[in-house]
Design a protein around this motif. Structure first.
Motif, PDB file in Angstrom:
ATOM      1  N   GLU A  93      33.732   0.653  63.857  1.00 19.17           N
ATOM      2  CA  GLU A  93      32.919   0.889  62.664  1.00 19.17           C
ATOM      3  C   GLU A  93      31.895  -0.229  62.487  1.00 19.17           C
ATOM      4  O   GLU A  93      32.220  -1.414  62.573  1.00 19.17           O
ATOM      5  CB  GLU A  93      33.801   0.950  61.421  1.00 19.17           C
ATOM      6  N   LEU A  94      30.673   0.173  62.197  1.00 14.54           N
ATOM      7  CA  LEU A  94      29.592  -0.773  61.960  1.00 14.54           C
ATOM      8  C   LEU A  94      28.832  -0.370  60.705  1.00 14.54           C
ATOM      9  O   LEU A  94      28.707   0.821  60.406  1.00 14.54           O
ATOM     10  CB  LEU A  94      28.623  -0.816  63.154  1.00 14.54           C
ATOM     11  N   PHE A 136      30.710   5.146  63.197  1.00 14.89           N
ATOM     12  CA  PHE A 136      32.133   5.063  63.486  1.00 14.89           C
ATOM     13  C   PHE A 136      32.513   6.134  64.506  1.00 14.89           C
ATOM     14  O   PHE A 136      31.798   7.116  64.718  1.00 14.89           O
ATOM     15  CB  PHE A 136      32.959   5.242  62.199  1.00 14.89           C
ATOM     16  N   GLY A 137      33.686   5.905  65.158  1.00 19.48           N
ATOM     17  CA  GLY A 137      34.260   6.884  66.070  1.00 19.48           C
ATOM     18  C   GLY A 137      35.488   7.503  65.438  1.00 19.48           C
ATOM     19  O   GLY A 137      36.231   6.839  64.710  1.00 19.48           O
ATOM     20  N   ARG A 138      35.726   8.785  65.746  1.00 20.65           N
ATOM     21  CA  ARG A 138      36.845   9.483  65.104  1.00 20.65           C
ATOM     22  C   ARG A 138      37.336  10.600  66.018  1.00 20.65           C
ATOM     23  O   ARG A 138      36.552  11.208  66.744  1.00 20.65           O
ATOM     24  CB  ARG A 138      36.363  10.060  63.768  1.00 20.65           C
ATOM     25  N   ASN A 139      38.643  10.892  65.946  1.00 20.97           N
ATOM     26  CA  ASN A 139      39.252  12.045  66.611  1.00 20.97           C
ATOM     27  C   ASN A 139      39.174  11.954  68.136  1.00 20.97           C
ATOM     28  O   ASN A 139      38.227  12.421  68.763  1.00 20.97           O
ATOM     29  CB  ASN A 139      38.603  13.362  66.158  1.00 20.97           C
ATOM     30  N   ASP A 140      40.198  11.347  68.741  1.00 21.42           N
ATOM     31  CA  ASP A 140      40.295  11.325  70.198  1.00 21.42           C
ATOM     32  C   ASP A 140      40.433  12.748  70.738  1.00 21.42           C
ATOM     33  O   ASP A 140      41.342  13.485  70.346  1.00 21.42           O
ATOM     34  CB  ASP A 140      41.507  10.492  70.633  1.00 21.42           C
ATOM     35  N   GLN A 141      39.554  13.117  71.644  1.00 24.99           N
ATOM     36  CA  GLN A 141      39.620  14.438  72.268  1.00 24.99           C
ATOM     37  C   GLN A 141      38.695  14.456  73.477  1.00 24.99           C
ATOM     38  O   GLN A 141      37.879  13.554  73.674  1.00 24.99           O
ATOM     39  CB  GLN A 141      39.206  15.525  71.282  1.00 24.99           C
ATOM     40  N   ARG A 160      31.479   9.841  68.302  1.00 25.53           N
ATOM     41  CA  ARG A 160      30.698   8.956  67.450  1.00 25.53           C
ATOM     42  C   ARG A 160      30.059   9.749  66.315  1.00 25.53           C
ATOM     43  O   ARG A 160      29.524  10.837  66.520  1.00 25.53           O
ATOM     44  CB  ARG A 160      29.610   8.256  68.269  1.00 25.53           C
ATOM     45  N   TYR A 161      30.127   9.183  65.116  1.00 30.16           N
ATOM     46  CA  TYR A 161      29.541   9.816  63.940  1.00 30.16           C
ATOM     47  C   TYR A 161      28.702   8.788  63.181  1.00 30.16           C
ATOM     48  O   TYR A 161      28.820   7.571  63.379  1.00 30.16           O
ATOM     49  CB  TYR A 161      30.633  10.376  63.023  1.00 30.16           C
ATOM     50  N   ARG A 162      27.885   9.326  62.286  1.00 29.38           N
ATOM     51  CA  ARG A 162      27.026   8.472  61.467  1.00 29.38           C
ATOM     52  C   ARG A 162      27.053   8.978  60.034  1.00 29.38           C
ATOM     53  O   ARG A 162      27.049  10.187  59.793  1.00 29.38           O
ATOM     54  CB  ARG A 162      25.591   8.482  62.002  1.00 29.38           C
ATOM     55  N   GLU A 163      27.085   8.035  59.088  1.00 30.25           N
ATOM     56  CA  GLU A 163      27.046   8.388  57.674  1.00 30.25           C
ATOM     57  C   GLU A 163      26.000   7.530  56.964  1.00 30.25           C
ATOM     58  O   GLU A 163      25.915   6.318  57.190  1.00 30.25           O
ATOM     59  CB  GLU A 163      28.420   8.182  57.029  1.00 30.25           C
ATOM     60  N   SER A 199      26.104  10.784  49.821  1.00 27.39           N
ATOM     61  CA  SER A 199      26.369  10.496  51.234  1.00 27.39           C
ATOM     62  C   SER A 199      26.034  11.708  52.091  1.00 27.39           C
ATOM     63  O   SER A 199      26.190  12.859  51.674  1.00 27.39           O
ATOM     64  CB  SER A 199      27.837  10.092  51.439  1.00 27.39           C
ATOM     65  N   TRP A 200      25.573  11.421  53.303  1.00 31.92           N
ATOM     66  CA  TRP A 200      25.252  12.438  54.306  1.00 31.92           C
ATOM     67  C   TRP A 200      25.930  12.009  55.601  1.00 31.92           C
ATOM     68  O   TRP A 200      25.636  10.938  56.144  1.00 31.92           O
ATOM     69  CB  TRP A 200      23.747  12.536  54.513  1.00 31.92           C
ATOM     70  N   SER A 201      26.884  12.829  56.098  1.00 31.88           N
ATOM     71  CA  SER A 201      27.694  12.442  57.236  1.00 31.88           C
ATOM     72  C   SER A 201      27.652  13.520  58.314  1.00 31.88           C
ATOM     73  O   SER A 201      27.750  14.720  58.010  1.00 31.88           O
ATOM     74  CB  SER A 201      29.146  12.210  56.803  1.00 31.88           C
ATOM     75  N   THR A 202      27.519  13.112  59.563  1.00 27.79           N
ATOM     76  CA  THR A 202      27.592  14.054  60.680  1.00 27.79           C
ATOM     77  C   THR A 202      29.028  14.503  60.928  1.00 27.79           C
ATOM     78  O   THR A 202      29.258  15.440  61.697  1.00 27.79           O
ATOM     79  CB  THR A 202      27.032  13.417  61.964  1.00 27.79           C
ATOM     80  N   PHE A 203      30.000  13.855  60.272  1.00 31.12           N
ATOM     81  CA  PHE A 203      31.394  14.275  60.373  1.00 31.12           C
ATOM     82  C   PHE A 203      31.678  15.465  59.458  1.00 31.12           C
ATOM     83  O   PHE A 203      32.646  16.191  59.657  1.00 31.12           O
ATOM     84  CB  PHE A 203      32.315  13.103  60.022  1.00 31.12           C
ATOM     85  N   GLY A 204      30.854  15.664  58.445  1.00 25.86           N
ATOM     86  CA  GLY A 204      31.041  16.782  57.537  1.00 25.86           C
ATOM     87  C   GLY A 204      31.410  16.373  56.131  1.00 25.86           C
ATOM     88  O   GLY A 204      31.077  17.047  55.168  1.00 25.86           O
ATOM     89  N   GLU A 205      32.124  15.279  55.976  1.00 27.81           N
ATOM     90  CA  GLU A 205      32.491  14.758  54.667  1.00 27.81           C
ATOM     91  C   GLU A 205      32.498  13.246  54.737  1.00 27.81           C
ATOM     92  O   GLU A 205      32.656  12.657  55.811  1.00 27.81           O
ATOM     93  CB  GLU A 205      33.864  15.267  54.217  1.00 27.81           C
TER      94      GLU A 205
END
Length: 233
Positions: A93-94, A136-141, A160-163, A199-205
């Protein structure tokens, strides 16, 4: 003839007296404490936040000061108010961000002679606006990434996602300012505030609303901490 001379002398004396009082008043007003103090707020370093502010003592209102503070966020994120949850683990996370805060203070007593700032108890209010870019990175797959030669590769690991967060609000505070030396200040404060977050997130929430110290938190919060300052006169 004599009466005219006496009247003119009295008028001249009154004029000279008025001028002297004006000059004396200007000197007294010039001696009213005024100056600048530059402060840092160390506790925000746990969130990779660097807060610095300038406080100005108003010459005509010795019990009031105006403060303008700049905030820069740069580094790994921090979440000191929430335990790590393995089911919602985030990686690498950065945070990059900036903010601006103003404050109007009212001290309960005026500065003593020779002081640039009032010390002791004070109350104040402070509007604030902040902007964050969080990675940040999320959900190993298994997922596809472009590798050397622009060829697709299957890779197992976090995506990798961005918020992006825009937050603003206002707080009321009470505190105590102590002169550690003629040039140094310690400022301890606590208060209550309310803020709104978008907030605006590429993760969805939003992934950064876990507690009052998180970057996208909104609602009621309780700012508290301390500041260290240097006085310039």
């Amino acid at each position: 003839m004599g009466r005219r001379r006496i009247g003119s002398r009295q008028a001249g004396a009154r004029w000279v007296g008025s001028l002297a009082l004006g000059l004396l008043g200007g000197q007294v007003q010039g001696q009213t404490p005024s100056g600048w103090a530059f402060k840092v707020t160390p506790q925000h370093l746990v969130l990779s936040g660097f807060w610095i502010e300038a406080e100005h003592a108003c010459p005509r209102h010795p019990t009031q000061t105006l403060t303008l503070g700049a905030q820069v966020y740069w580094g790994p994120t921090g979440r000191p108010d929430v335990a790590d949850d393995p089911n919602r683990r985030r990686y690498n996370e950065l945070v990059r961000g900036a903010g601006l805060q103003a404050q109007h203070r009212f001290y309960l007593s005026a500065p003593r002679a020779g002081q640039a700032f009032a010390t002791g108890l004070y109350v104040g209010y402070s509007p604030q606006v902040q902007y964050f870019r969080l990675h940040f990175g999320r959900n190993d797959q298994w997922h596809e990434e472009i590798g050397p030669g622009d060829l697709p590769y299957l890779v197992y690991g976090p995506l990798r996602y961005r918020e992006t967060v825009l937050r603003y609000g206002v707080a009321a505070q009470a505190g105590y300012q102590l002169a550690l030396a003629s040039w140094a200040l310690l400022d301890v404060y606590a208060g209550v505030g309310v803020r709104k977050s978008h907030s605006w997130s590429t993760f969805g929430e939003s992934q950064f609303q876990s507690g009052p110290s998180d970057y996208a938190h909104q609602g009621v919060y309780f700012p508290a901490g301390f500041k260290l300052g240097v006085v310039l006169q």
